[in-house]
Design a protein around this motif. Structure first.
Motif, PDB file in Angstrom:
ATOM      1  N   PHE A 120      39.236  39.569  15.979  1.00  0.00           N
ATOM      2  CA  PHE A 120      39.870  38.402  15.730  1.00  0.00           C
ATOM      3  C   PHE A 120      39.743  37.346  16.620  1.00  0.00           C
ATOM      4  N   THR A 121      39.774  37.761  17.962  1.00  0.00           N
ATOM      5  CA  THR A 121      39.753  36.739  19.191  1.00  0.00           C
ATOM      6  C   THR A 121      38.436  35.990  19.258  1.00  0.00           C
ATOM      7  N   MET A 122      37.450  36.678  18.422  1.00  0.00           N
ATOM      8  CA  MET A 122      36.125  35.906  18.196  1.00  0.00           C
ATOM      9  C   MET A 122      36.267  34.774  17.179  1.00  0.00           C
ATOM     10  N   LEU A 123      37.054  34.734  16.139  1.00  0.00           N
ATOM     11  CA  LEU A 123      37.254  33.834  15.399  1.00  0.00           C
ATOM     12  C   LEU A 123      38.570  32.814  15.792  1.00  0.00           C
ATOM     13  N   PHE A 124      39.428  33.265  16.061  1.00  0.00           N
ATOM     14  CA  PHE A 124      40.682  32.447  16.601  1.00  0.00           C
ATOM     15  C   PHE A 124      41.231  32.686  17.957  1.00  0.00           C
ATOM     16  N   SER A 125      41.550  31.349  18.658  1.00  0.00           N
ATOM     17  CA  SER A 125      42.127  31.575  20.129  1.00  0.00           C
ATOM     18  C   SER A 125      43.140  30.677  20.066  1.00  0.00           C
ATOM     19  N   GLY A 126      44.099  30.945  21.252  1.00  0.00           N
ATOM     20  CA  GLY A 126      45.312  30.206  21.460  1.00  0.00           C
ATOM     21  C   GLY A 126      45.009  28.644  21.750  1.00  0.00           C
ATOM     22  N   GLY A 127      43.665  28.273  22.186  1.00  0.00           N
ATOM     23  CA  GLY A 127      43.660  26.986  22.338  1.00  0.00           C
ATOM     24  C   GLY A 127      43.460  26.692  23.934  1.00  0.00           C
ATOM     25  N   ILE A 128      43.217  25.353  24.164  1.00  0.00           N
ATOM     26  CA  ILE A 128      43.054  24.982  25.755  1.00  0.00           C
ATOM     27  C   ILE A 128      44.649  24.596  26.357  1.00  0.00           C
ATOM     28  N   ILE A 129      45.320  23.748  25.322  1.00  0.00           N
ATOM     29  CA  ILE A 129      46.532  23.700  26.074  1.00  0.00           C
ATOM     30  C   ILE A 129      47.599  24.894  26.191  1.00  0.00           C
ATOM     31  N   PRO A 130      47.665  25.597  25.248  1.00  0.00           N
ATOM     32  CA  PRO A 130      48.523  26.840  25.383  1.00  0.00           C
ATOM     33  C   PRO A 130      47.827  27.940  26.588  1.00  0.00           C
ATOM     34  N   THR A 131      46.505  27.772  26.831  1.00  0.00           N
ATOM     35  CA  THR A 131      45.811  28.664  27.875  1.00  0.00           C
ATOM     36  C   THR A 131      46.165  27.951  29.270  1.00  0.00           C
ATOM     37  N   PHE A 132      46.252  26.745  29.122  1.00  0.00           N
ATOM     38  CA  PHE A 132      46.411  26.020  30.503  1.00  0.00           C
ATOM     39  C   PHE A 132      47.788  26.264  30.980  1.00  0.00           C
ATOM     40  N   LEU A 133      48.754  26.148  29.851  1.00  0.00           N
ATOM     41  CA  LEU A 133      50.267  26.373  30.084  1.00  0.00           C
ATOM     42  C   LEU A 133      50.370  27.956  30.874  1.00  0.00           C
ATOM     43  N   LEU A 134      49.666  28.794  30.195  1.00  0.00           N
ATOM     44  CA  LEU A 134      49.908  30.149  30.516  1.00  0.00           C
ATOM     45  C   LEU A 134      49.388  30.450  31.913  1.00  0.00           C
ATOM     46  N   MET A 135      48.255  29.724  32.592  1.00  0.00           N
ATOM     47  CA  MET A 135      47.680  29.851  33.723  1.00  0.00           C
ATOM     48  C   MET A 135      48.776  29.144  34.612  1.00  0.00           C
ATOM     49  N   LYS A 136      49.236  28.054  34.157  1.00  0.00           N
ATOM     50  CA  LYS A 136      50.068  27.301  35.042  1.00  0.00           C
ATOM     51  C   LYS A 136      51.306  28.146  35.351  1.00  0.00           C
ATOM     52  N   GLY A 137      51.830  28.634  34.366  1.00  0.00           N
ATOM     53  CA  GLY A 137      53.141  29.684  34.215  1.00  0.00           C
ATOM     54  C   GLY A 137      52.874  30.862  35.303  1.00  0.00           C
ATOM     55  N   LEU A 138      51.366  31.278  35.527  1.00  0.00           N
ATOM     56  CA  LEU A 138      51.371  32.268  36.311  1.00  0.00           C
ATOM     57  C   LEU A 138      51.004  31.926  37.762  1.00  0.00           C
ATOM     58  N   GLY A 139      50.671  30.591  37.948  1.00  0.00           N
ATOM     59  CA  GLY A 139      50.572  30.102  39.142  1.00  0.00           C
ATOM     60  C   GLY A 139      49.094  30.289  39.599  1.00  0.00           C
ATOM     61  N   LEU A 140      48.160  29.972  38.424  1.00  0.00           N
ATOM     62  CA  LEU A 140      46.815  30.353  38.828  1.00  0.00           C
ATOM     63  C   LEU A 140      46.087  28.939  38.914  1.00  0.00           C
ATOM     64  N   ILE A 141      46.607  27.871  38.597  1.00  0.00           N
ATOM     65  CA  ILE A 141      45.942  26.541  38.645  1.00  0.00           C
ATOM     66  C   ILE A 141      45.456  26.244  40.130  1.00  0.00           C
ATOM     67  N   ASN A 142      44.273  25.680  40.276  1.00  0.00           N
ATOM     68  CA  ASN A 142      43.549  25.713  41.593  1.00  0.00           C
ATOM     69  C   ASN A 142      43.431  26.864  42.089  1.00  0.00           C
ATOM     70  N   SER A 143      43.201  27.793  41.499  1.00  0.00           N
ATOM     71  CA  SER A 143      42.785  29.189  41.830  1.00  0.00           C
ATOM     72  C   SER A 143      41.622  29.849  41.027  1.00  0.00           C
ATOM     73  N   TYR A 144      40.642  30.596  41.535  1.00  0.00           N
ATOM     74  CA  TYR A 144      39.671  31.105  40.918  1.00  0.00           C
ATOM     75  C   TYR A 144      40.132  32.268  39.990  1.00  0.00           C
ATOM     76  N   GLY A 145      41.221  32.576  40.143  1.00  0.00           N
ATOM     77  CA  GLY A 145      41.847  33.762  39.359  1.00  0.00           C
ATOM     78  C   GLY A 145      42.055  33.208  37.848  1.00  0.00           C
ATOM     79  N   SER A 146      42.428  31.969  37.675  1.00  0.00           N
ATOM     80  CA  SER A 146      42.436  31.406  36.476  1.00  0.00           C
ATOM     81  C   SER A 146      40.955  31.359  35.571  1.00  0.00           C
ATOM     82  N   ILE A 147      40.140  31.150  36.343  1.00  0.00           N
ATOM     83  CA  ILE A 147      38.474  31.287  35.578  1.00  0.00           C
ATOM     84  C   ILE A 147      38.064  32.638  35.318  1.00  0.00           C
ATOM     85  N   TRP A 148      38.407  33.578  36.263  1.00  0.00           N
ATOM     86  CA  TRP A 148      38.173  34.980  35.846  1.00  0.00           C
ATOM     87  C   TRP A 148      39.090  35.502  34.880  1.00  0.00           C
ATOM     88  N   LEU A 149      40.336  35.096  34.877  1.00  0.00           N
ATOM     89  CA  LEU A 149      41.106  35.693  33.937  1.00  0.00           C
ATOM     90  C   LEU A 149      40.932  35.171  32.417  1.00  0.00           C
TER      91      LEU A 149
END
Length: 291
Positions: free
Chosen positions: A115-144
């Motif tokens: 299902f994830t191959m057809l539909f995804s959360g989108g760029i903005i929700p994913t960015f907000l998730l990474m920001k909430g996890l404190g991973l902005i400006n971290s390679y952890g966001s790229i790997w996750l």
């Protein structure tokens, strides 16, 4: 059985088309390589074609001394090596249990991953998730974000399903647990597909562009792909980075430095791909035919 005249004509047409397509892919690389090794006067006069004119390493010297190419190359290596390692570990840990018939809810989890191959959360929700996890400006966001490719996981799952169950049963009779079975039996038998998936992940992480721009705002953490793109799109930035005035650029040209940067970016993949090409083809074909 001899080929008919129609089949011979068809094969000849295919070879001609593939030859033209191959040339269309190869010529831009050869031209870029020639420009990177040519002297400034030949580049300015437009004399460079498929062979360097006035062999010179000034473009590479200016690239190394005047741009952060070494730092960007190191960032790309960190992103790629750690990213591939993490992705392969989690891809194996996802594919192995899903390849077993006795694993509960195998169909449910497999369909959820597809299902994830057809539909995804989108760029903005994913960015907000990474920001909430404190991973902005971290390679952890790229790997996750790109931790597991659903396609790669399904390829590995299909391969593991074709391993004879008798091998696993014999290992379990000898006292092998699940992890020992995976590490000592299954993985050695899966080296071809693991090599293919490693190549897939390696190309993905090495060529990351938009993901880095979205999640990495610190310029010093940018990878080689982003740095080269900025060089190609901004000649004024290139001149400023090399601390050269446009009237004093006698030994190098922006085109030469850009070409050198592009060659540095694609060189690792050009060197690695021939070594893993046979695994690449086999990895693509895995699952196409069973039995």
């Amino acid at each position: 059985m001899k080929d008919s005249a129609g089949e011979k004509l068809f094969y000849m047409f295919n070879y001609c088309v593939l030859f033209v397509v191959g040339l269309s892919c190869l010529i831009p690389i050869v031209y870029t390589l020639s420009v990177s090794f040519s002297n400034a006067d030949a580049i300015r006069s437009g004399l460079v074609s498929l062979w360097p004119i006035g062999f010179s390493l000034e473009s590479y010297k200016s690239l190394i001394s005047g741009t952060p190419v070494i730092r960007a190359f190191g960032n790309s290596m960190i992103i790629t090596v750690i990213g591939v390692s993490l992705s392969m570990v989690f891809t194996i840990l996802a594919a192995y249990p899903l390849s077993k018939k006795y694993f509960y809810y195998t169909r449910f989890f497999t369909l959820a991953i597809v299902f994830t191959m057809l539909f995804s959360g989108g760029i903005i929700p994913t960015f907000l998730l990474m920001k909430g996890l404190g991973l902005i400006n971290s390679y952890g966001s790229i790997w996750l974000v790109g931790l597991v490719s659903a396609y790669n996981m399904l390829v590995l799952k299909s391969f593991l399903e074709n391993i004879p169950a008798e091998i696993e049963e014999a290992a379990k009779i000898d006292g092998c647990g699940e992890f020992a079975l995976l590490i000592r039996i299954i993985l050695p038998l899966s080296l071809p597909v693991i090599a293919a998936l490693t190549l897939f992940y390696g190309v993905h992480y090495w060529n990351l562009f938009m993901t880095v721009l979205i999640y990495i705002q610190n310029v010093e953490m940018h990878n080689l792909t982003v740095m080269v793109q900025q060089m190609v799109n901004s000649q004024s930035l290139l001149i400023e980075m090399n601390k050269l005035d446009s009237n004093e650029m006698t030994d190098v040209t922006p085109e030469g430095i850009k070409s050198a940067g592009i060659m540095v970016m694609i060189l690792p993949m050009i060197l690695i791909y021939p070594l893993l090409q046979k695994y690449f083809v086999k990895g693509v074909m895995i699952g196409a035919i069973k039995g």
